[in-house]
Design a protein around this motif. Structure first.
Motif, PDB file in Angstrom:
ATOM      1  N   GLU A 123       0.854  -1.196   0.000  1.00 38.42           N
ATOM      2  CA  GLU A 123       0.000   0.000   0.000  1.00 38.42           C
ATOM      3  C   GLU A 123       0.890   1.247   0.000  1.00 38.42           C
ATOM      4  O   GLU A 123       1.432   1.676   1.017  1.00 38.42           O
ATOM      5  CB  GLU A 123      -0.996   0.039   1.159  1.00 38.42           C
ATOM      6  CG  GLU A 123      -1.984  -1.112   1.159  1.00 38.42           C
ATOM      7  CD  GLU A 123      -2.835  -1.168  -0.104  1.00 38.42           C
ATOM      8  OE1 GLU A 123      -3.105  -0.103  -0.712  1.00 38.42           O
ATOM      9  OE2 GLU A 123      -3.221  -2.283  -0.507  1.00 38.42           O
TER      10      GLU A 123
ATOM     11  N   SER B  56      -4.173  11.544   3.066  1.00 38.29           N
ATOM     12  CA  SER B  56      -3.726  10.389   2.281  1.00 38.29           C
ATOM     13  C   SER B  56      -4.881   9.439   2.001  1.00 38.29           C
ATOM     14  O   SER B  56      -5.040   8.933   0.880  1.00 38.29           O
ATOM     15  CB  SER B  56      -2.588   9.661   3.005  1.00 38.29           C
ATOM     16  OG  SER B  56      -1.445  10.485   3.121  1.00 38.29           O
ATOM     17  N   MET B  57      -5.723   9.198   3.011  1.00 37.35           N
ATOM     18  CA  MET B  57      -6.883   8.334   2.790  1.00 37.35           C
ATOM     19  C   MET B  57      -7.905   9.012   1.890  1.00 37.35           C
ATOM     20  O   MET B  57      -8.556   8.354   1.063  1.00 37.35           O
ATOM     21  CB  MET B  57      -7.494   7.922   4.126  1.00 37.35           C
ATOM     22  CG  MET B  57      -6.668   6.878   4.851  1.00 37.35           C
ATOM     23  SD  MET B  57      -7.461   6.207   6.325  1.00 37.35           S
ATOM     24  CE  MET B  57      -6.914   7.383   7.547  1.00 37.35           C
ATOM     25  N   TRP B  58      -8.033  10.327   2.027  1.00 37.57           N
ATOM     26  CA  TRP B  58      -8.915  11.089   1.145  1.00 37.57           C
ATOM     27  C   TRP B  58      -8.450  10.951  -0.306  1.00 37.57           C
ATOM     28  O   TRP B  58      -9.260  10.768  -1.225  1.00 37.57           O
ATOM     29  CB  TRP B  58      -8.898  12.553   1.581  1.00 37.57           C
ATOM     30  CG  TRP B  58      -9.830  13.455   0.849  1.00 37.57           C
ATOM     31  CD1 TRP B  58     -11.169  13.626   1.061  1.00 37.57           C
ATOM     32  CD2 TRP B  58      -9.481  14.376  -0.206  1.00 37.57           C
ATOM     33  NE1 TRP B  58     -11.672  14.582   0.207  1.00 37.57           N
ATOM     34  CE2 TRP B  58     -10.661  15.058  -0.579  1.00 37.57           C
ATOM     35  CE3 TRP B  58      -8.285  14.684  -0.850  1.00 37.57           C
ATOM     36  CZ2 TRP B  58     -10.682  16.026  -1.582  1.00 37.57           C
ATOM     37  CZ3 TRP B  58      -8.304  15.648  -1.857  1.00 37.57           C
ATOM     38  CH2 TRP B  58      -9.483  16.304  -2.214  1.00 37.57           C
TER      39      TRP B  58
ATOM     40  N   ALA C 200      -6.864   8.459  -1.576  1.00 40.02           N
ATOM     41  CA  ALA C 200      -7.124   7.097  -2.034  1.00 40.02           C
ATOM     42  C   ALA C 200      -8.595   6.847  -2.321  1.00 40.02           C
ATOM     43  O   ALA C 200      -8.943   6.136  -3.270  1.00 40.02           O
ATOM     44  CB  ALA C 200      -6.617   6.096  -0.998  1.00 40.02           C
ATOM     45  N   THR C 201      -9.475   7.430  -1.507  1.00 37.15           N
ATOM     46  CA  THR C 201     -10.902   7.105  -1.622  1.00 37.15           C
ATOM     47  C   THR C 201     -11.689   8.078  -2.492  1.00 37.15           C
ATOM     48  O   THR C 201     -12.596   7.665  -3.231  1.00 37.15           O
ATOM     49  CB  THR C 201     -11.558   7.031  -0.231  1.00 37.15           C
ATOM     50  OG1 THR C 201     -11.392   8.302   0.432  1.00 37.15           O
ATOM     51  CG2 THR C 201     -10.919   5.942   0.609  1.00 37.15           C
ATOM     52  N   GLU C 202     -11.359   9.376  -2.419  1.00 35.21           N
ATOM     53  CA  GLU C 202     -12.154  10.383  -3.105  1.00 35.21           C
ATOM     54  C   GLU C 202     -11.568  10.828  -4.446  1.00 35.21           C
ATOM     55  O   GLU C 202     -12.300  11.369  -5.273  1.00 35.21           O
ATOM     56  CB  GLU C 202     -12.323  11.616  -2.203  1.00 35.21           C
ATOM     57  CG  GLU C 202     -12.963  11.323  -0.853  1.00 35.21           C
ATOM     58  CD  GLU C 202     -14.365  10.760  -0.980  1.00 35.21           C
ATOM     59  OE1 GLU C 202     -15.065  11.099  -1.955  1.00 35.21           O
ATOM     60  OE2 GLU C 202     -14.749   9.946  -0.104  1.00 35.21           O
TER      61      GLU C 202
ATOM     62  N   GLU D  27      -8.418   9.042  -6.212  1.00 33.19           N
ATOM     63  CA  GLU D  27      -7.740   8.055  -7.056  1.00 33.19           C
ATOM     64  C   GLU D  27      -8.667   7.224  -7.937  1.00 33.19           C
ATOM     65  O   GLU D  27      -8.318   6.955  -9.099  1.00 33.19           O
ATOM     66  CB  GLU D  27      -6.853   7.137  -6.216  1.00 33.19           C
ATOM     67  CG  GLU D  27      -5.973   6.241  -7.070  1.00 33.19           C
ATOM     68  CD  GLU D  27      -4.804   5.668  -6.307  1.00 33.19           C
ATOM     69  OE1 GLU D  27      -3.745   5.494  -6.921  1.00 33.19           O
ATOM     70  OE2 GLU D  27      -4.941   5.400  -5.094  1.00 33.19           O
ATOM     71  N   PRO D  28      -9.837   6.793  -7.477  1.00 30.11           N
ATOM     72  CA  PRO D  28     -10.689   6.010  -8.388  1.00 30.11           C
ATOM     73  C   PRO D  28     -10.974   6.736  -9.699  1.00 30.11           C
ATOM     74  O   PRO D  28     -11.055   6.107 -10.765  1.00 30.11           O
ATOM     75  CB  PRO D  28     -11.964   5.797  -7.566  1.00 30.11           C
ATOM     76  CG  PRO D  28     -11.512   5.855  -6.143  1.00 30.11           C
ATOM     77  CD  PRO D  28     -10.440   6.913  -6.131  1.00 30.11           C
ATOM     78  N   HIS D  29     -11.104   8.052  -9.639  1.00 27.52           N
ATOM     79  CA  HIS D  29     -11.441   8.823 -10.831  1.00 27.52           C
ATOM     80  C   HIS D  29     -10.199   9.194 -11.636  1.00 27.52           C
ATOM     81  O   HIS D  29     -10.221   9.160 -12.869  1.00 27.52           O
ATOM     82  CB  HIS D  29     -12.214  10.079 -10.421  1.00 27.52           C
ATOM     83  CG  HIS D  29     -13.311   9.799  -9.445  1.00 27.52           C
ATOM     84  ND1 HIS D  29     -14.353   8.934  -9.724  1.00 27.52           N
ATOM     85  CD2 HIS D  29     -13.514  10.237  -8.165  1.00 27.52           C
ATOM     86  CE1 HIS D  29     -15.160   8.870  -8.680  1.00 27.52           C
ATOM     87  NE2 HIS D  29     -14.669   9.630  -7.725  1.00 27.52           N
TER      88      HIS D  29
END
Length: 219
Positions: A75, A106-108, A110-112, A114-116
Motif C-alpha cells: 500500500e 492520504s486516505m482522502w 485514495a478514496t475520493e 484516485e478512483p477517478h
C-alpha cells in the motif's frame, strides 16, 4: 537497507519519490505488472507481480511493496507515511495532530480522488490499442473529480501546502494521485490554487529525479 519492489511506471513512483526526498539509500527491484506480459509465468519472463518469488513477498501480487529490515509493507500511501515517520524531518508530522491530518489527506486521496484519476489513465492506456480514448468516460471522471478539487481549492486558499505551511508526505501522496488526471488541463485551469500547488510539488528536485529514472523505463 530499504528495498522497494516495483517499476517506476507504477504506484511505486510514490515511494521512489519519497526515498529521494528523504535522501536515504535504497535498493530498487523492478517488479513489473504481470498484465503487461504475454506470458508472465514463462521461464524467461522478467520478475513480475505473478512471479512466485514476488508473491512470497506480497501474496496480493501488487506493487509497490517494501522490505525494511524485517518489516514488509505494501500500500504505497501507507508506505510513505511510514517512511516519513521513521526518518523524520519536515516531511513527517511534527505533532499528533499533524500526523492525523497527514493520514486523513492520504486516505482522502485514495478514496475520493484516485478512483477517478486512475480511470482517466486507464482510458488513455486502452486508447493505445484503439482508435481514440473514451471521451464519455473521461468526462464522467472529470465530473467526479470536480467536487474533491473544489474542496482542495478552498483548502489551499492562502496556504502553499496541505499541512503546517510546508511540503509533507501528505502533499507527496496527494500530488502523485492527482498526477494521473493532469492530462485534463481544463480541470486544473479551473482550480488555479490546485494547479499552483501541484506545480510546486512537482518542481522539487526529488520529484525530478524520480521522473528522470521513470522516463528511462519502457512504456
Amino acid at each position: 537497507m530499504l528495498t522497494i519492489y516495483g517499476v517506476y511506471r507504477s504506484r511505486a513512483s510514490r515511494n521512489y519519490w519519497m526515498a529521494e526526498e528523504l535522501g536515504i539509500e535504497f535498493k530498487s527491484v523492478p517488479v513489473m505488472q504481470g498484465s503487461r506480459l504475454a506470458n508472465p509465468l514463462a521461464a524467461d519472463a522478467p520478475i513480475n507481480t505473478l512471479s512466485p518469488e514476488f508473491l512470497a513477498i506480497n501474496p496480493m501480487g501488487m506493487i509497490p511493496c517494501i522490505k525494511d529490515g524485517d518489516l514488509i509493507m505494501h500500500e504505497s500511501l501507507a508506505i510513505n507515511l511510514y517512511l516519513a515517520r521513521k526518518y523524520g524531518g519536515p516531511l513527517a508530522g511534527q505533532t499528533v495532530e499533524e500526523e492525523g491530518l497527514m493520514a486523513m489527506w492520504s486516505m482522502w486521496a485514495a478514496t475520493e480522488v484516485e478512483p477517478h484519476s486512475v480511470a482517466i489513465v486507464r482510458i488513455y492506456d486502452n486508447a493505445k490499442e484503439k482508435s481514440e480514448p473514451g471521451k464519455a468516460g473521461i468526462a464522467v471522471a472529470c465530473r467526479s473529480l470536480k467536487r474533491p478539487l473544489d474542496v482542495l481549492e478552498k483548502h489551499l486558499q492562502g496556504q502553499d501546502y496541505l499541512i503546517g505551511g510546508r511540503f509533507t508526505a501528505a502533499d507527496l501522496n496527494l500530488a502523485e494521485v492527482l498526477r494521473y488526471a493532469q492530462t485534463e488541463q481544463d480541470l486544473f485551469d479551473s482550480h488555479p490554487q490546485v494547479k499552483a500547488w501541484i506545480g510546486r510539488c512537482q518542481a522539487r528536485d526529488a520529484y525530478k529525479a524520480m521522473q528522470a529514472t521513470r522516463g528511462k523505463e519502457p512504456v
